[in-house]
Design an enzyme around this catalytic site. Structure first.
Site, PDB file in Angstrom:
ATOM      1  N   LYS A 142       0.849  -1.192   0.000  1.00 52.24           N
ATOM      2  CA  LYS A 142       0.000   0.000   0.000  1.00 52.24           C
ATOM      3  C   LYS A 142       0.885   1.243   0.000  1.00 52.24           C
ATOM      4  O   LYS A 142       1.891   1.280   0.733  1.00 52.24           O
ATOM      5  CB  LYS A 142      -0.897  -0.041   1.240  1.00 52.24           C
ATOM      6  CG  LYS A 142      -1.932   1.055   1.307  1.00 52.24           C
ATOM      7  CD  LYS A 142      -2.830   0.868   2.535  1.00 52.24           C
ATOM      8  CE  LYS A 142      -3.927   1.892   2.613  1.00 52.24           C
ATOM      9  NZ  LYS A 142      -4.844   1.620   3.748  1.00 52.24           N
TER      10      LYS A 142
ATOM     11  N   SER B  17      -9.430   1.537   2.406  1.00 59.44           N
ATOM     12  CA  SER B  17      -8.479   2.352   1.691  1.00 59.44           C
ATOM     13  C   SER B  17      -7.381   1.548   1.002  1.00 59.44           C
ATOM     14  O   SER B  17      -6.671   2.083   0.166  1.00 59.44           O
ATOM     15  CB  SER B  17      -7.838   3.326   2.686  1.00 59.44           C
ATOM     16  OG  SER B  17      -7.188   2.609   3.734  1.00 59.44           O
TER      17      SER B  17
ATOM     18  N   SER C 255     -10.421  -1.039   6.330  1.00 63.29           N
ATOM     19  CA  SER C 255      -9.654  -0.918   5.085  1.00 63.29           C
ATOM     20  C   SER C 255      -8.885  -2.144   4.631  1.00 63.29           C
ATOM     21  O   SER C 255      -8.250  -2.115   3.579  1.00 63.29           O
ATOM     22  CB  SER C 255      -8.689   0.256   5.196  1.00 63.29           C
ATOM     23  OG  SER C 255      -9.393   1.470   5.258  1.00 63.29           O
TER      24      SER C 255
END
Lengths: 446, 446
Positions: B81, B150, B174
């Site tokens: 990420k 996310s 997330s």
């Protein structure tokens, strides 16, 4: 014979703790009793808080009771050389300059010990700034002798049964030699295996961390628990570490090929050490090839000294400048000499070191390990220094993994170690070879 | 059917690499081909340098050839990420504010990945500052839908076969929600298991790291490799971590006790999700106890929001102050609201959180896991946000380990996950229970 918990090896104690037959509190109490009984004479500990050690042990016992995960050192007390920072104990570096020094952070290896479930038993005596000048620790086998240094207290504490495990550092011979003098196993893994963040910086190129214990498996168990990559240490390498405890448990696939170097300084060996090593070579027979290496190999001793001295004088310049009057008379002339080493001379030394490393990378394509002395002989008399490190110097310089096995006995019955040096980053293979040597020699001696 | 390397699970690929049947370079090339083929539509990657990924793979192949130690992820590509710092790739945090941002240091977990032998494949798209505002990534199963967020790119990349493994973070939902939307496994270990040093700080109390993969064993394999104590992270706990990969491979000693909570917001479930979960409960039969928890449990959702919003507004105050015009209109009103949350209100929220944690510590003395939805249903339409996180909120707040299994199918054929939540620090037991549930449901469905 009644076995007390402090007599157990780390692997044995860990097994009893895992099976519920022994509590960490019992083990730690037994070690504390042993310390109370014997440390008046040995003086291995620079800092020890028995209540706090027992508190840690009790918390670990509760954790196990609760079924929470446990690490490879769960409940085992570990001694730390007094140059390894701990946020809950002072780190005084063997000098009045740092009396009462307390850091807010743990060294990286202390974090790893806590995660592994160790009890941080206390801090063991180091020589002044982990260099030449001895502190008060005595050899547990004979109080008139040095335990060796600079990891004096770690070696003595393990030998005396104060703890099954202790950590030291080696910039020249400071793990292998005290282990040899105190009759313990000592293991210094490949340079860069164990991170040095939070450990006194004496030589960024040479400082290496190592372990003490009373069995081969134990030195490996501890080394594995504190091995790992840390980008804050410029020598730390970003790759997987071998499992050396597995190495220490493995049979060799074929009998190993060992080398013995006839080095110019071998004449410094005591008679008993020289004879003992000869008998080891005889027992191992055709597995050992005796070699006359190029003269340059002997010259590496001076190269190590130049790098070591140049770097400590620079890394700790502020300490020497601000506290010169508190520096020992043993260390002062070395620092004065070190300040005069020029940048060019230092760079030349680093270049020779790099080429020696290439030589050994090549060399180990044909050999499993080098067989060598661990020290010149028995522990020397207690005094301002801790004995001759020369039999470790080469191997520290080139960062190879070294292990010392307490196989020989000297003139007065004190222990003498036998050293094995292996290829870089193949520390598991070195311990496998060491296990084979140990078993082979024991079998032939029987 | 021809299996390509990118179709392999991480455990499978690691096995083939260890046995020499597959080279890391071949695996990485296959993944890169898959990315080239499909990422035009999916847009999972914020940064990808194919040559550099192949270079890392080649170096790892050479290491294995040389007989040097290899780690548990040797040669496996991992997506990160884009809020996880890497010293060799930019970390741009899903906002133009940090375009081209390059750190000198790796996040702690990146150090651990390198040591484990992973290929750092690249950075996956995150929502703006890992919060509500979506970026460009599309759901690999249907480009009109969100992949969730996310950790949008991490979930999408794993689902699309770009990488077998990816890392995300969860402050609310997330990890679990995007895994549910994309049909992958998702695992968020106990808070404090995986250190956050070098990862964007959005909420010191809530931010947690998790893993994505296409099998249960794989999410565990990756989580184990990045688990460890780091004193620089105030939530990191100084104790041993469980081996969750062992958990994922174990049989349960007795059939587990599961709980299902009738929560006030369960009416937000889509029809297919509600029916699917009912059928799971039916299949598990007497193993599941349905409970009507105290109303306070539903109120925890507001508590999570207060802490999350209060903390991100303070932790990133400098960013919001200096770059307000570059903040999305989705995020702006939240930050404006967050700035008005008072210290007392925040402290109250932390106190409620602490008492909820005590409740669950007690609760898990009688249950192995809570069975719960992973998300309200199928992935929602692509738009400015990434779907409703409410089914993750409670579990993130109290820091319990959560895993989502891609077991259900929604109205339009898109995946829906089933979530299991376990006791703190017993993540291995949670994965053992998850394995049992997965096998049990599969057996009954057959």
């Amino acid at each position: 014979m009644k076995i007390k918990p402090h007599d157990l090896s780390a692997v044995q104690a860990a097994g009893f703790i895992a099976s519920g037959q022994l509590k960490s509190v019992q083990l730690v109490q037994s070690c504390l009793d042993r310390i109370a009984e014997t440390d008046g004479a040995i003086k291995a500990w620079a800092y020890l808080n028995p209540e706090y050690a027992l508190e840690q042990a009790a918390a670990l016992d509760r954790r196990r009771q609760a079924g929470l995960p446990t690490g490879p050192l769960h409940g085992l007390p570990v001694g730390l050389k007094d140059i390894i920072d701990t946020r809950d104990m002072p780190t005084q570096r063997g000098t009045p300059i740092f009396e009462g020094r307390q850091t807010a952070e743990d060294a990286r290896i202390v974090e790893m010990l806590r995660e592994a479930g160790a009890v941080i038993m206390g801090k063991t005596v180091t020589t002044e700034l982990a260099f030449v000048h001895a502190n008060e620790t005595r050899n547990p086998h004979n109080a008139d002798r040095t335990p060796g240094g600079s990891s004096s207290g770690s070696a003595a504490a393990v030998a005396a049964g104060h703890v099954p495990l202790a950590i030291g550092t080696q910039t020249n011979g400071s793990v292998i030699r005290p282990a040899s003098f105190c009759g313990t196993f000592g293991f210094k893994p490949t340079r860069g295996t164990i991170p040095r963040t939070g450990v006194l910086l004496t030589s960024k190129s040479l400082d290496q961390i190592g372990t003490f214990a009373r069995t081969l498996e134990d030195v490996a168990l501890l080394a594995d628990a504190i091995s790992g990559y840390d980008q804050r240490d410029p020598e730390s390498y970003p790759h997987a570490r071998p499992s050396t405890v597995e190495g220490a448990r493995q049979e060799v696939p074929v009998d190993p090929e060992l080398a013995w170097f006839n080095l110019p300084f071998n004449d410094r060996l005591s008679e008993a050490a020289a004879e003992g090593l000869e008998s080891v070579i005889e027992v191992l027979g055709s597995r050992v090839t005796r070699m006359d290496p190029a003269d340059q190999l002997g010259e590496l001793v001076a190269v190590q000294a130049r790098i070591h001295e140049y770097e400590i004088a620079r890394h700790q310049a502020e300490v020497f400048d601000a506290h010169w009057d508190q520096i020992s008379n043993t260390l002062k002339p070395i620092i004065e000499r070190a300040r005069k080493i020029g940048e060019a001379e230092y760079q030349d030394a680093l270049a020779v070191k790099a080429s020696a490393e290439s030589f050994f990378a090549e060399f180990f394509q044909d050999y499993d390990a080098i067989l060598a002395p661990s020290a010149a002989g028995e522990a020397v008399s207690f005094g301002s220094n801790t004995g001759d490190p020369i039999f470790c110097t080469l191997w520290t310089l080139v960062g190879l993994p070294c292990v010392t096995l307490p196989l020989l006995v000297g003139e007065t019955g004190l222990p003498i170690g036998v050293q094995l040096i292996g290829p870089a980053q193949k520390d598991d293979r070195l311990l496998r070879t060491a296990r084979w040597c140990q078993n082979h020699i024991a079998a032939k001696a029987a």
